[in-house]
Each structure stands twice: as structure tokens, then as C-alpha cells.
Design a protein around this motif. Sequence first.
Motif, PDB file in Angstrom:
ATOM      1  N   VAL A  29       2.636  -0.749  -3.653  1.00 10.54           N
ATOM      2  CA  VAL A  29       2.009  -2.005  -3.245  1.00 10.54           C
ATOM      3  C   VAL A  29       2.959  -2.829  -2.384  1.00 10.54           C
ATOM      4  O   VAL A  29       2.535  -3.530  -1.472  1.00 10.54           O
ATOM      5  N   LYS A  30       4.258  -2.681  -2.657  1.00 12.47           N
ATOM      6  CA  LYS A  30       5.225  -3.426  -1.833  1.00 12.47           C
ATOM      7  C   LYS A  30       5.238  -2.967  -0.387  1.00 12.47           C
ATOM      8  O   LYS A  30       5.703  -3.684   0.488  1.00 12.47           O
ATOM      9  N   VAL A  68      -5.325  -9.301  -4.328  1.00 13.74           N
ATOM     10  CA  VAL A  68      -5.076  -8.088  -5.111  1.00 13.74           C
ATOM     11  C   VAL A  68      -6.187  -7.066  -4.888  1.00 13.74           C
ATOM     12  O   VAL A  68      -5.927  -5.911  -4.561  1.00 13.74           O
ATOM     13  N   TRP A  69      -7.421  -7.480  -5.022  1.00  7.33           N
ATOM     14  CA  TRP A  69      -8.540  -6.544  -4.957  1.00  7.33           C
ATOM     15  C   TRP A  69      -8.885  -6.093  -3.550  1.00  7.33           C
ATOM     16  O   TRP A  69      -9.252  -4.951  -3.336  1.00  7.33           O
ATOM     17  N   LYS A  70      -8.820  -7.033  -2.617  1.00  6.90           N
ATOM     18  CA  LYS A  70      -9.338  -6.715  -1.286  1.00  6.90           C
ATOM     19  C   LYS A  70      -8.257  -6.374  -0.281  1.00  6.90           C
ATOM     20  O   LYS A  70      -8.544  -5.893   0.804  1.00  6.90           O
ATOM     21  N   LEU A  80      -4.711  -3.515  -3.164  1.00  5.46           N
ATOM     22  CA  LEU A  80      -5.156  -2.209  -3.657  1.00  5.46           C
ATOM     23  C   LEU A  80      -5.700  -1.329  -2.534  1.00  5.46           C
ATOM     24  O   LEU A  80      -5.237  -0.200  -2.366  1.00  5.46           O
ATOM     25  N   PRO A  81      -6.658  -1.812  -1.718  1.00  4.95           N
ATOM     26  CA  PRO A  81      -7.178  -0.927  -0.662  1.00  4.95           C
ATOM     27  C   PRO A  81      -6.121  -0.518   0.361  1.00  4.95           C
ATOM     28  O   PRO A  81      -6.091   0.632   0.798  1.00  4.95           O
ATOM     29  N   LEU A 105      -0.767   4.854  -3.285  1.00  2.00           N
ATOM     30  CA  LEU A 105      -1.039   4.877  -4.726  1.00  2.00           C
ATOM     31  C   LEU A 105      -1.481   6.268  -5.163  1.00  2.00           C
ATOM     32  O   LEU A 105      -1.094   6.749  -6.240  1.00  2.00           O
ATOM     33  N   ILE A 106      -2.269   6.930  -4.324  1.00  2.00           N
ATOM     34  CA  ILE A 106      -2.742   8.277  -4.672  1.00  2.00           C
ATOM     35  C   ILE A 106      -1.575   9.261  -4.706  1.00  2.00           C
ATOM     36  O   ILE A 106      -1.440  10.062  -5.628  1.00  2.00           O
TER      37      ILE A 106
END
Lengths: 224, 338
Positions: A117-118, A139-141, A144-145, A151-152
Amino acid sequence: MLSEVFNAEMFALMGQGLLETLYMVLVSTALAYVLGLPVGMLLVVTDKDGIKPNPAINKTVGWIVNLLRSVPFLILLVAVMPLTRAIVGTTIGSTATIVPLVIASAPYVARMVENSVKEVDRGVIEAALSMGASTLEIVWKVLLPEAKPSLIMGAAISTTTILGYTTLAGFVGGGGLGTIAVNYGYYRSRTDIMMVMVVILIAIVQVIQEIGSLIARKSDKRIR
Amino acid sequence: MPEIPIIQIENLNKTFGEGEGAVTALDNINLTVYQGEIFGIIGLSGAGKSTLVRCMNLLERPTAGKVLFDGRDITQLSDNELRKVRRDISMIFQSFNLLMQRTALENVCFPLELSGVPAKEARTRARELLATVGLSDKEKAYPSQLSGGQKQRVAIARALATNPKVILCDEATSALDPTTTQSILALLKELNQKLGVTIIIITHEMKVIEQICNRVAIIDNSRIEEIGPVDEVFRHPKSRAAKKLIFPKNELTEEISGNGKFLRLVFDGSQADRPIIANMVLQCGAPVSIAFANTEKIDGKMYGHMIIQLPANPEAERKILAYLDSENIGYEEEEYNA
Ligand SMILES: Nc1ncnc2c1ncn2[C@@H]1O[C@H](COP(=O)(O)OP(=O)(O)OP(=O)(O)O)[C@@H](O)[C@H]1O
Ligand SMILES: [Mg+2]
């Protein structure tokens, strides 16, 4: 020699072990993310350069994460046995192993998430702030995206790390391929069975890594 | 046009850090931006331009002072109220800052999602906006598939989505080539005229200011040195900072020697077609050196300007000044060898 390894009985045993291992890995990874993802996100958001800096929360959470990460897995495995018994009712078998697996890997996952995320560009976050986005919306929009591909990739790495932990759990009756490797390969000196286990584990790691990379690449719109 | 203030900055200070290592980025800034104008803020690197523009939507919290938007001091607002106000103040950036995992259309939808516009309506509006910036054919493209100029157009469409009253541009064209810069500036000007949206432009390039701004503030060393209509400031720069920006030193020939005075001449369009310098040299019988010469288009009008060095001889100097006066040509003494 191969026929000795691959008799029907052995085959069934290994099939069973493989299923147990996959069960432990998948359930533990999922639960580790349920805990680790929000914690990792919290670490990013409360960082001094984050969107809601909060040194107190950031330091405390970071400290707990580091503490848990610095305990060797085998020791943790034994240390949390009372908790495991309380939750699962036993300390033996694959379901019981999930408890220490989650406790050991959630902090690891939190750091992986934090790292991913950083990577999200500070400018994009500022753009969202300038449009009046709230912390939760960011955070959500945004976070994360935008961090999704990373992240994967992180999830693939975490999964293989957790797979490594499950084999260690084999030493204390954790079930799965690890237990087979310990029982036959170690106690009965069946190097051949040990080798087969190692090959299977390598194969699983490769497959998870490949699938992870593939999904990450497919989902990343920055390339092409 | 009545001048209604839209952004007023009062006694604004911004210091980064504390104690020994503290950096003053803005020092007692006062300025007013009026509705519908294109206001430029120019200064050299590190002058405090970005900090100033970021104080206008409170991406940066001022250490002291007021920031009034539409008459309200936004430094006093709650987080919630501030988020609402920010929908009226859009921002575009040097590095575009698009969401890389969203298509052009989805990027334009983003601020609409934030303000709770239903998805379908948002898409329709986003399509219109992409058409406005000339990118209808790119709605499915991801930012990585767009050129810098196209990315900035998407960013402009995104900035327009919530019908803002003000658009802040922090070096919006600095990452673009000259041709693309021209087209982006032309687009901003067009939007300003069509929609009446106030535009505040930060830049370190005088060209950008000349091309589209009505007024300009010159910021140097954390302070505003000069503020006024662009042609005024351009023709009669008062501060050193303004002069430095209008005539970058390296454009002057370093080898100029002698100790004659330097004069800066400004011609407007009506004078540009007469051979003024040639006539001056002939009539006064004295040579002058040309240190710098240029023509500029400011707010649609042509201006020529030139820096000449007079002969050190006082008699010749007097003659030349008299000639300039008689021809009605504005001049100011420069201090280039200072
Ligand atoms: N977050 C920060 N922390 C500490 N100092 C900062 C910070 N942001 C800016 N500064 C300092 O404030 C001063 C003004 O910076 P600012 O970014 O506003 O300059 P600028 O005019 O936009 O320059 P440029 O043209 O290079 O973008 C500089 O001295 C810079 O080092
Ligand atoms: Mg800047």
C-alpha cells in the motif's frame, strides 16, 4: 524403489496429506488476511506521512507486529497450545495447526500489505484528498484498488511462506505433508518419501507463485 | 465586470518543522483572487508557490493566517465541511495524479462517486466532460496508454466534474512539451471563458503567465514581491524578482563590457513596425549595444522589449533619452551589471 514409494497405501496417505496441507494453507492465509490486511492498512494510514498520522497507534501496532514476527514459529506453535486447545479443542491435527499459523502469519501479512500500500503514489492520494475524499473513501477507492496488483503478488508470497510454516508444524503432529515427511522421512529414515514430499512442496510453491504473478499481471493496468 | 473575491489570503504564514531546522515557506502572504479571472503565481524553484496553492485547499495547513473561500474562512471548518468545500476547488497537478488502475472514464467518474452521484448519471456526465476536453475516443484507455497531454486532459475533465468554482493548477504544463503546453493552456482559457471558472496557475515559466493570465503575483523567497495585471507587471516590473523572471539573466550576453547604463525599452504593437533603434542611432550619432531583444504576446497584444546599453559618454546618453522621450517610448534603467 519408485514402486515402493507409490504403492496404493502410500498414494492414499500422500493424497490425504496434500489435501490437509492445502486446507491449512488456504484457511490460514484467508484468516491471516482478515487480520493482517486491516492492520497493515492501519499502519499505512497512521504513518507520519499517512493520511491520518497517529504516532501512538502506529508505534504500538508496529511494536506488536514486530514482537509476534520475532518469535520463531516452532516456539510460537508450542506457546499458543493452550489457546489452540481453547479454540479448537485439541492441539493435534490440521485444524488445530491453523491457530498458530494465523497468529504467526497475520503480522507477516500486515507488513506485506503495508509495503504494497505504501507503493501507492502520494500524488494520487493528494488528488483524492483535494476532491474531498474521506479517509475511508481513500482506503477503499484509492489505496486498495491502486495497490491491488502488488497486494496479489504479496498474497502469493505470503501463501508460500505459510506453506513453509505448515511443514514445520508437521513436527508436532500438525498434519499434512509435513507430518508425513517427519514420520516417514525422519523417524523411519525413508529418504525417498522425504524426497517426494520435497518435490510436491516445491511444485505447490511454484504453482502458487505462478498463479499469483499471472493474476497480478492481468490485473495491473499500468503495463501495456 | 464587478470584482467579486473568490479566494482571499490574509496574513498567511507557513513554516515547516520546528526549532533549528524550521523552514519558512510562506511569509505574510496577502492576496485576493477574483471570480472568473485567470490568476498566475510565478516564482523560482523553492519560492513557495506549491505551498501557497496547497494552502488554498488546505492540503497544507497554514501556520497562521486566514484562507477565505467565497467569504468563509476555511481554516475554521470541520473536516466534514472542508471536504464539501473541496468539491468547489479542484486541482490539477504536474504529474497528473490519475488513478492508474482506472480507465479515463472511471477517473472522471471518481469525484462524482465521492459526491454521491449515481453511477449511471456519473458516467453520462463523465462522457460529456471527456468530449469537452477532446478525448471521447479514449474513455476506455488506462492512463498508462495515454500521452502526457492526454493524461492532463483527463485530469482537467476530472477537475471539472463537480462544477468547481476554482481550479488550482500546480505546474500543470511543466511536464509537457511546448506544443502540448500551448494546447492545454488554450483549453484552460476556453474553459475559463465558457464556464466562468476561476483558474489559479502556478508556474515558473513567464510564457505560461503571458499566454493566459489576467493578473500575476510574483513570489520570491516566501514573499509576494509584486502583484498586478500581467501587462503592467511585464512592462514595468518593479521588484528585482519580477525583473529576474522577465529577463532571465542568462539571456543577456555575458561579454557585454563597458560601463554605459542599461535601458529597458518596451514597445507596444503600434510602435513595433518603426525602425526606432536604427533612427535613434542615426539621429544621436552614438552607438548602442543590444543586450537582449524579444517579442511577446500578452493577453492577445504584441509587445516588443529590448535591453540596450548606452555609450558611457553623458552627452550621447542625454541625446538618446531625449530621443526616446520624443518618440514616446517607455524605458527604465536596468541594473544588469549589478
Ligand atoms: N513538506 C515539507 N516539509 C519541509 N519543507 C518543505 C515541505 N514542502 C516544502 N518545503 C519547503 O518550503 C519551501 C517552498 O517549497 P515549495 O514546494 O512551495 O516551492 P515551489 O515554489 O513550489 O518550488 P518548485 O518550483 O521547485 O516546485 C522550500 O524551501 C521547500 O524545501
Ligand atoms: Mg512546486
